[in-house]
Scaffold this active site. Structure first.
Site, mmCIF file in Angstrom:
data_model
loop_
_atom_site.group_PDB
_atom_site.id
_atom_site.type_symbol
_atom_site.label_atom_id
_atom_site.label_comp_id
_atom_site.label_asym_id
_atom_site.label_seq_id
_atom_site.Cartn_x
_atom_site.Cartn_y
_atom_site.Cartn_z
ATOM 1 N N GLU A 183 -25.170 -17.533 53.767
ATOM 2 C CA GLU A 183 -23.990 -17.585 54.625
ATOM 3 C C GLU A 183 -24.090 -18.552 55.798
ATOM 4 O O GLU A 183 -23.072 -19.078 56.239
ATOM 5 C CB GLU A 183 -23.677 -16.176 55.153
ATOM 6 N N SER A 461 -3.709 46.269 42.380
ATOM 7 C CA SER A 461 -4.668 47.343 42.675
ATOM 8 C C SER A 461 -5.820 46.916 43.578
ATOM 9 O O SER A 461 -6.662 47.757 43.925
ATOM 10 C CB SER A 461 -5.230 47.909 41.364
#
Length: 765
Positions: A183, A461
């Site tokens: 780079e 229940s």
């Protein structure tokens, strides 16, 4: 006008023009200075005050390794793979490596900073057999080691940027040299810009008639990523150059390089942008930045020029060619030998599967985490402050719950239209209240309607244990053997409406003991009991157990007409499972800063709301549900030794199938039904229980064995008469009583000579 006068006027004009030029130049210089000052403020304020918005990291429970831990060889191998540990043939030398030979492992852990302190990197020897760790060796006196926790999610800011911050000290081999080779080779010596590169780019742009090439240094790239847009204009390039010079003037090369390492854009995962080499190393290779090998470093550095084009998952050929070019550049500069470059180019890309957190792995659980976090933290803090959130999720249990729920829902649909059944699962630690698994629907990856948290359905229940507990808290009136009438009756209300509850089977059973009425879920006996106690008394018990809202005070409440979400049911049953202690459900253990400072610690909190005696009696009856009542089919799925307690629940026409129950390890609540409320053929036992049983068979190892409180005594009772009898008598049953409530009448055995002789010897010896 004379010629001389004309020359004077012309001279005055010339002087005036030059003055104008000077004045304009001075204004231009002042404007440039002012603009430079403005840009300098922008550079310093962003670079120093708040360099990055860091998402919060969300972690699961860590896997704990010790002798006797319920972890099998395959489970351990899967966990190491999920954490990105690399298998090696010899002894592991570096952190993040392991060697496996059958059930024997040698592991070099990475270490991790937990909220309670740092777990150092360790060399472990572990042997796993039959689902248990049978051998554990670690340096020193350590009897337990924790692997680093899985990162299961991140909470991103709106722009979707994500990164894992790294420092220069974290660099793997030759990273700096590789990055600068590709780079910016002049980075050590330039002052932010490279004039020769700018000149080349300027000529290329003139020839093209537009900006087609940049002469950007690494510093200029950082400026563009950090402060500017990617717009290709001369004005942006001008600003970029000035800001790069200012950045170099104010900060060291090391600070700039470290910032670049954390800012570089390296890919996309949906709406999430992958920034920095720290996150990229985890995203592409499932390992920390410091553990990258050189061929992996070369690939990431090569991707900077075009993360989309060189994406190794979608364009592997282009990615490999780019990596190999970077390796050749390193060889050309003498940083590695030609032979090493050739050897590294033979390596595969070694890219890992996309991490779980990038595919909405646990959307339902994350809904709960966000809800709990919202009590103490703003969204802005969660999205930008880089917090570390340590949750209660058990990834192995979660995977089991997801698999079993999805598989069984498909099996339960036989004879119905495919895809009509939905479901939800909540699994918690029986004593801790920690939510260890949460399934919000059949499609466990879909971040949509979360049925575990938001689907309010009649609970059927499941309400009954509250009624029976209310009775058992009155030992002078009710015990487990108190007779209840299970016969039809009719209630008539003031408006003329009538209600006549019936049992599920349609049959009545006459007079039955209280414990059997619960274990077999007799509706008629349960409603009669609830009406005798009073609906308000049952409601008060429900709220003590954890129901937050007061339900309508109708008799139908006693058969579960009240609507609750699976998470709310889990909150209520958590109090029952923990022995009468109300324990808030938790999805988070602690929250820390990125540096490890603890901000919040969500420790176990409990409040006793039910006395131990009545709760122990309720546990007995709920264990009977599983041994011989509506939940007995569970022992077709789990071993007999795994004692359990629970309750089934079914609503009218099977629209809702429920089960809530617990082992020694876990409480689990399961709901199955249709989003459109269509009728099904399912009951609590044939639907939800089948999912619960399979989950517990795969994940639970401890039987539920409640401690007998001092206020409770066990007695042998004749099941026909209810009197005290002897152990060997026919029909004798050992039942707990709160002291003083046991039957006073003694019933002699009316059975044969053999039992009488046996009892005679028992009395003597």
């Amino acid at each position: 006008m004379s010629r001389k006068a004309g020359r004077k006027q012309e001279k005055r004009r010339s002087i005036g023009f030059i003055g104008l030029i000077w004045r304009l130049g001075l204004v231009g210089i002042l404007m440039l200075v002012a603009w430079t000052i403005y840009l300098d403020v922008q550079v310093t304020s962003r670079f120093e005050d708040h360099r990055w918005e860091i998402p919060s990291r969300v972690y699961a429970q860590p896997l704990e390794l010790y002798a006797g831990a319920p972890v099998g060889a395959e489970a351990l191998a899967q966990e190491l793979e999920a954490l990105g540990y690399q298998p090696v043939s010899g002894a592991p030398r570096d952190a993040g490596q392991f060697q496996r030979q059958g059930g024997r492992f040698r592991i070099r852990t990475r270490g991790f900073h937990f909220p309670d302190g740092r777990e150092p990197a360790r060399n472990l020897r572990v042997t796993a057999d039959s689902g248990t760790i049978t051998g554990f060796e670690a340096p020193g006196e350590t009897a337990l080691a924790r692997l680093e926790p899985r990162r299961i999610a991140s909470i991103y800011p709106g722009h979707g940027e994500d990164r894992v911050l790294v420092q220069l000290d974290d660099q793997p081999e030759l990273f700096r040299e590789t990055l600068l080779t590709v780079e910016d080779r002049g980075f050590p010596s330039h002052y932010g810009v490279e004039p020769s590169a700018i000149a080349r780019a300027f000529i290329a742009n003139l020839q093209a008639g537009r900006v087609v090439q940049g002469g950007s240094t690494l510093t200029q790239q950082l400026v563009k990523n950090f402060w500017l847009s990617s717009e290709q204009t001369y004005w942006r390039k001008f600003n970029e150059a000035i800001m790069a010079i200012l950045l170099e003037a104010r900060y060291s090369k090391e600070a700039i390089l470290e910032a670049y390492m954390n800012e570089a854009y390296l890919g996309q995962s949906g709406t999430r942008a992958i920034h920095g080499f720290g996150l990229a190393s985890r995203f592409y290779f499932a390992k920390p930045f410091s553990e990258l090998e050189l061929h992996e470093t070369a690939l990431l550095v090569g991707m900077v020029r075009g993360p989309g084009y060189y994406n190794p998952r979608t364009r592997p050929e282009q990615a490999r060619a780019r990596r190999d070019l970077v390796l050749e550049l390193l060889a050309d500069r003498g940083l590695i030998t030609e032979s090493r470059a050739t050897s590294l180019k033979r390596r595969t890309l070694d890219v890992a599967a996309a991490p779980d957190e990038d595919t909405h792995r646990y959307p339902a659980f994350m809904d709960l985490v966000r809800e709990h976090l919202s009590r103490d933290y703003r969204d802005e803090d969660l999205e930008t402050a880089g917090l570390r959130i340590f949750t209660t999720l058990d990834p192995r249990l979660q995977a089991t719950a997801e698999s079993r729920a999805s598989g069984m829902m498909a099996a339960l649909e036989q004879g119905q239209e495919a895809g009509t059944l939905e479901g939800a699962v909540v699994i918690t630690g029986r004593e801790s209240g920690e939510v260890e698994a949460l399934v919000g629907g059949r499609d466990t990856r879909f971040p949509g309607f979360n049925r575990a948290m938001n689907a309010s359905r009649p609970i059927g229940s499941l309400v009954k244990p509250a009624t029976y507990l209310t009775a058992l808290e009155k030992p002078a009136r009710y015990t487990l053997i108190s007779p209840l009438k299970d016969e039809r009756f009719r209630l008539e209300f003031d408006n003329g409406d009538t209600w006549s509850p019936a049992n599920f089977s349609g049959e009545s059973h006459g007079q039955v003991p209280l414990h059997r009425a619960l274990s077999h879920s007799y509706n008629q006996a349960s409603v009669r009991l609830g009406l005798n106690l009073g609906v308000p008394a049952v409601t008060e018990t429900l709220q003590r157990l954890g129901m937050e809202d007061e339900p309508p005070q109708y008799p139908s409440l006693l058969l579960g007409s009240v609507e609750m979400t699976p998470l709310e049911v889990a909150r209520m049953y958590q109090t029952i499972a923990s022995g009468g202690f109300r324990v808030p459900l938790r999805s988070i253990r602690s929250v820390t800063t990125p540096e490890g400072e603890v901000l919040s610690r969500y420790d176990l909190r409990m409040e006793q709301v039910v006395e131990p005696g009545p709760m122990h009696l309720l546990h007995y009856a709920m264990q009977e549900v599983m041994r011989e009542g509506t939940g007995s089919s569970v022992y077709n799925l789990i071993p007999e030794r795994l004692h359990t307690a629970g309750k089934t629940g079914t609503t009218n026409e099977g629209r809702d199938s429920w089960f809530a129950g617990f082992t020694g390890d876990h409480l689990g609540v399961v709901w199955v039904g249709g989003d459109d409320y269509d009728a099904t053929t399912l009951t609590g036992g044939s639907g939800a229980l089948q999912i619960w049983g399979r989950i517990m068979a795969d994940s639970s190892t401890r039987a539920f064995s409640p401690v007998v409180p001092g206020s409770v005594d066990y007695h042998w009772v004749d099941s026909k008469t209810g009197g005290i009898t002897a152990k060997g008598c026919d029909g004798a049953r050992r039942i707990p009583f709160i002291q003083g409530s046991e039957p006073q009448e003694e019933v002699p055995c009316s059975d044969g000579m053999g039992n009488r002789i046996q009892r005679w010897f028992q009395q003597i010896f």
